[in-house]
Design an enzyme around this catalytic site. Structure first.
Site, PDB file in Angstrom:
ATOM      1  N   ASP A 114      42.613  67.561  -4.256  1.00 27.91           N
ATOM      2  CA  ASP A 114      43.470  67.015  -3.995  1.00 27.91           C
ATOM      3  C   ASP A 114      44.300  65.989  -3.270  1.00 27.91           C
ATOM      4  O   ASP A 114      43.523  66.598  -2.347  1.00 27.91           O
ATOM      5  CB  ASP A 114      44.980  68.120  -4.511  1.00 27.91           C
ATOM      6  CG  ASP A 114      45.981  67.050  -4.669  1.00 27.91           C
ATOM      7  OD1 ASP A 114      46.336  66.950  -5.596  1.00 27.91           O
ATOM      8  OD2 ASP A 114      47.551  67.723  -3.753  1.00 27.91           O
ATOM      9  N   LYS A 129      43.597  68.368 -14.726  1.00 23.58           N
ATOM     10  CA  LYS A 129      44.521  69.313 -14.627  1.00 23.58           C
ATOM     11  C   LYS A 129      45.865  69.550 -15.145  1.00 23.58           C
ATOM     12  O   LYS A 129      46.240  68.718 -16.019  1.00 23.58           O
ATOM     13  CB  LYS A 129      45.229  68.884 -12.973  1.00 23.58           C
ATOM     14  CG  LYS A 129      43.745  69.183 -12.001  1.00 23.58           C
ATOM     15  CD  LYS A 129      44.063  68.716 -10.925  1.00 23.58           C
ATOM     16  CE  LYS A 129      44.535  67.873 -10.362  1.00 23.58           C
ATOM     17  NZ  LYS A 129      45.480  67.438  -8.716  1.00 23.58           N
ATOM     18  N   ASP A 188      48.088  71.772  -3.267  1.00 21.85           N
ATOM     19  CA  ASP A 188      49.369  72.193  -3.299  1.00 21.85           C
ATOM     20  C   ASP A 188      49.657  73.021  -4.241  1.00 21.85           C
ATOM     21  O   ASP A 188      51.279  73.217  -3.624  1.00 21.85           O
ATOM     22  CB  ASP A 188      49.773  71.225  -2.083  1.00 21.85           C
ATOM     23  CG  ASP A 188      50.195  70.222  -2.353  1.00 21.85           C
ATOM     24  OD1 ASP A 188      49.571  69.390  -3.606  1.00 21.85           O
ATOM     25  OD2 ASP A 188      51.510  69.290  -2.741  1.00 21.85           O
ATOM     26  N   ASP A 220      47.789  64.087  -2.572  1.00 24.85           N
ATOM     27  CA  ASP A 220      48.648  64.117  -1.569  1.00 24.85           C
ATOM     28  C   ASP A 220      49.238  64.952  -2.262  1.00 24.85           C
ATOM     29  O   ASP A 220      49.501  65.812  -3.147  1.00 24.85           O
ATOM     30  CB  ASP A 220      49.623  63.476  -3.526  1.00 24.85           C
ATOM     31  CG  ASP A 220      51.041  62.376  -2.510  1.00 24.85           C
ATOM     32  OD1 ASP A 220      50.069  61.622  -1.355  1.00 24.85           O
ATOM     33  OD2 ASP A 220      51.790  62.527  -2.845  1.00 24.85           O
TER      34      ASP A 220
HETATM   35 MG   LIG Z   1      49.736  67.400  -4.542  1.00 27.78          MG
END
Ligand SMILES: [Mg+2]
Length: 274
Positions: free
Chosen positions: A22, A194, A219, A24
């Site tokens: 991932d 996703k 995250d 960001d």
């Molecule tokens: Mg992210």
């Protein structure tokens, strides 16, 4: 730490051959690159791991992300970037080869599909394919509704309802466009991005790597960790973005590993873990 994660040692992490990353909240936040994030990519290269920067954004071309990542200092070649638009192209190539597609999506999305051999024919289609269309015009919706009512399969790039923007604004994303089409036709989309496993499955198939030798790093529990669990891959939740330890403690969706940031992954791969 063990109450937060499912694995007791780092073997599965060390044995992973491909890291799906991932961006960001994992490697940077906006334009602020996290300390050690660029080194982490160099560590992956040095330790012989493959890596893919993955985004659910299907409005932009992979090339846009290459430029952005390079500008931020990350090593990045064409094979290192994957968008849900590219995954949709690959999915169509693997499952609907030779079928004509009616597309609701940006010019960049259409070009990505064509790069994977898709035949776009908005007037005479077998399949309806939808992306995050920031260039949406009513005529596209009209055509999509026409073919969906005639029974065409409904394939969509990413299920996100909204795309977060600066200053707490959002844009209607692919999921919202699909909801409109579902309201008009009663047909529900088959999503590629996703948290659906399809995005990992098409990459695994293309690279010839077993899902169990892939590690998804991110995250967010409900996208990055969910896609890993749905696809049966190893997962690392990093606490550098929107998830904190309390959220991990309260979820049933325990990642394989919970680490403060990607720097900690470097340390493990280089045998420097505490
Ligand atoms: Mg992210």
């Amino acid at each position: 730490m063990s109450e937060l994660q499912t694995e007791t040692d780092y073997e599965k992490l060390k044995e992973s051959e491909l890291f799906i990353l991932d961006m960001d909240g994992t490697l940077y936040l906006g334009d602020d690159v996290f300390e050690g994030a660029v080194d982490f990519i160099h560590t992956l290269k040095r330790t012989g791991k493959q890596y893919i920067y993955l985004t659910n954004n299907s409005s932009r071309a992979g090339a846009d992300y290459i430029d952005r990542l390079r500008r931020l200092g990350f090593p990045c070649e064409r094979e290192n970037v994957f968008t849900s638009g590219m995954a949709t192209g690959l999915y169509l190539q693997q499952n609907f080869s030779g079928k004509k597609c009616c597309v609701v999506g940006t010019k960049a999305f259409r070009a990505e599909l064509e790069r994977y051999g898709a035949q776009i024919d908005d007037e005479n289609a077998d399949v309806v394919v939808v992306g995050f269309d920031t260039e949406l015009v009513y005529r596209e919706l009209e055509r999509a509704v026409h073919f969906l009512r005639k029974g065409a399969p409904f394939i969509a790039a990413n299920p996100d309802w909204v795309c977060p923007m600066p200053h707490d604004e959002v844009l209607p994303d692919c999921g919202s466009i699909c909801a409109l089409l579902t309201a008009s036709t009663g047909v529900k989309p088959f999503y590629i991005g996703k948290p659906n496993r399809n995005i990992v499955d098409v990459i695994a198939r293309e690279r010839g790597i077993d899902n169990r030798r892939i590690c998804c790093v991110g995250d967010r529990l409900y996208t990055d960790i969910a896609v890993a669990q749905n696809a049966g891959t190893v997962s690392v939740l990093v606490l550098s973005g929107e998830t904190d330890e309390k959220m991990v403690r309260e979820t049933d969706r325990k990642p394989s590993y919970v680490l403060p940031d990607v720097r900690a992954i470097s340390a493990i791969l280089e045998g420097r873990e505490a």
